[in-house]
Motif scaffolding. Sequence first.
Motif, short mmCIF file in Angstrom:
data_model
loop_
_atom_site.label_atom_id
_atom_site.label_comp_id
_atom_site.label_asym_id
_atom_site.label_seq_id
_atom_site.Cartn_x
_atom_site.Cartn_y
_atom_site.Cartn_z
N LEU A 1 0.82 -1.22 0.00
CA LEU A 1 0.00 0.00 0.00
C LEU A 1 0.85 1.27 0.00
CD1 LEU A 1 -2.86 1.05 -0.04
CD2 LEU A 1 -2.88 0.97 2.47
N PRO A 2 1.95 1.37 0.80
CA PRO A 2 2.77 2.59 0.73
C PRO A 2 3.36 2.83 -0.66
CG PRO A 2 3.28 1.36 2.72
CD PRO A 2 2.43 0.47 1.88
N LEU A 3 3.83 1.75 -1.32
CA LEU A 3 4.37 1.92 -2.67
C LEU A 3 3.28 2.28 -3.67
CD1 LEU A 3 7.10 -0.85 -3.18
CD2 LEU A 3 7.39 1.63 -3.12
N ALA A 4 2.09 1.69 -3.51
CA ALA A 4 0.98 2.02 -4.41
C ALA A 4 0.60 3.50 -4.26
CB ALA A 4 -0.22 1.13 -4.11
N THR A 5 0.57 3.98 -3.01
CA THR A 5 0.25 5.38 -2.77
C THR A 5 1.31 6.30 -3.37
OG1 THR A 5 -0.87 4.76 -0.72
CG2 THR A 5 -0.31 7.08 -1.00
N THR A 6 2.58 5.92 -3.20
CA THR A 6 3.67 6.74 -3.75
C THR A 6 3.62 6.75 -5.27
OG1 THR A 6 5.03 6.17 -1.84
CG2 THR A 6 6.16 7.08 -3.74
N THR A 7 3.24 5.62 -5.87
CA THR A 7 3.12 5.56 -7.33
C THR A 7 2.07 6.55 -7.83
OG1 THR A 7 3.78 3.24 -7.36
CG2 THR A 7 2.61 4.07 -9.29
N VAL A 8 0.95 6.61 -7.13
CA VAL A 8 -0.11 7.55 -7.52
C VAL A 8 0.36 8.99 -7.32
CG1 VAL A 8 -2.46 8.30 -7.06
CG2 VAL A 8 -1.92 5.87 -7.07
N LEU A 9 1.07 9.25 -6.23
CA LEU A 9 1.61 10.60 -6.02
C LEU A 9 2.59 10.98 -7.13
CD1 LEU A 9 2.23 10.60 -2.16
CD2 LEU A 9 0.52 11.91 -3.41
N GLY A 10 3.43 10.02 -7.53
CA GLY A 10 4.35 10.29 -8.63
C GLY A 10 3.62 10.52 -9.94
N TYR A 11 2.57 9.74 -10.19
CA TYR A 11 1.77 9.93 -11.39
C TYR A 11 1.15 11.33 -11.41
CZ TYR A 11 -2.36 9.59 -14.38
OH TYR A 11 -3.34 9.83 -15.31
#
Length: 334
Positions: A299-309
């Motif tokens: 979940l932390p990596l998924a959230t960071t991916t969306v922030l990066g997007y």
Amino acid sequence: MTPPPLDDTTAQQPAAAPVRPARPLSPAARHAVSLFPLLVLAGWAAFDRRAARDGVARLAGADPWWLLAGAGFTFLGSLAAACIRQGALPDRLPPGLLIASQFAAGAANHVLPAGLGAHAVTLRFLRRQGVPLARATASIALYSLVRAVAKTPVVLVFLLAAPHAVRPEALLPQGRALLMAVAGLLLGPAAAVLVLAAVPPLRRPALDAVRTALTDVRRLHTRPSRFLPLWGGAVAAPLIQAGVVASVGTALALPLSWAQLAFAYLAASTAAGAVPAPGGIGPLDAALVLTLAGYGAPLPLATTTVLGYRALTVWLPLLPGTLAMSAMVQREAL
């Protein structure tokens, strides 16, 4: 020898009225409008500064080359939008100004919901280029329709090419999003009919736009120089956005394949499309995080991916987009 008299029907035919571009703004109004995008950018930065700061901090350790690739996909998104806009219109538009207008439209799209900002900027640009109002509105409707229709074959290709890497059920909106999608499909046409019935002055422009749209669709599909960029750009647009997500996920070493990352975006954007939010911010973010987590991403990596997007698709092009809008207003292209 005197020439024969004109036929009565010929003499009584009125000359076609010349198409006039939209009236330019006054110098004071043009100056105020050119500053407005920059004020919106400053307000956006003040309102969402925490998310921007957190996203930059979390992306500091990501692979910069993959982030650069994601930025390249973001730039290609504006080119794809310009191709679709030109393909949806029989009139020839200046390529440079058209691309600049799509950068400006992308910035406006993050202020108003459901793409209204982008369509408003594009409509103003087309009118300033001398395109009749009925044809300009018809091209915007065709742009929206083609982008929605073209996503279907893209999804089908993913399903056939990687049936074990994707989850078809992720395409279906859940809960409140499903209710809003059904309500939109049922209430949208009904609301349009009620508005036309209640406001008679709108009937003639609406009928003119429909007639123009049907005529232009037939004409456009007889010209390869129009239907190829129209449909090619519409197919490429979701793939380009999926490429941004896949690039950010790869930069963060997300334990998912490119097919899974790309399909996660397609699924999330389909599920979140029923919620009219500015630029899709909010519903798409939540749907994308849940879809990535459903594929097994932490979940932390998924959230960071969306922030990066979001950093690449919102913050990165926002400044050049607002500058392009201000410059086009100053040049009276908007």
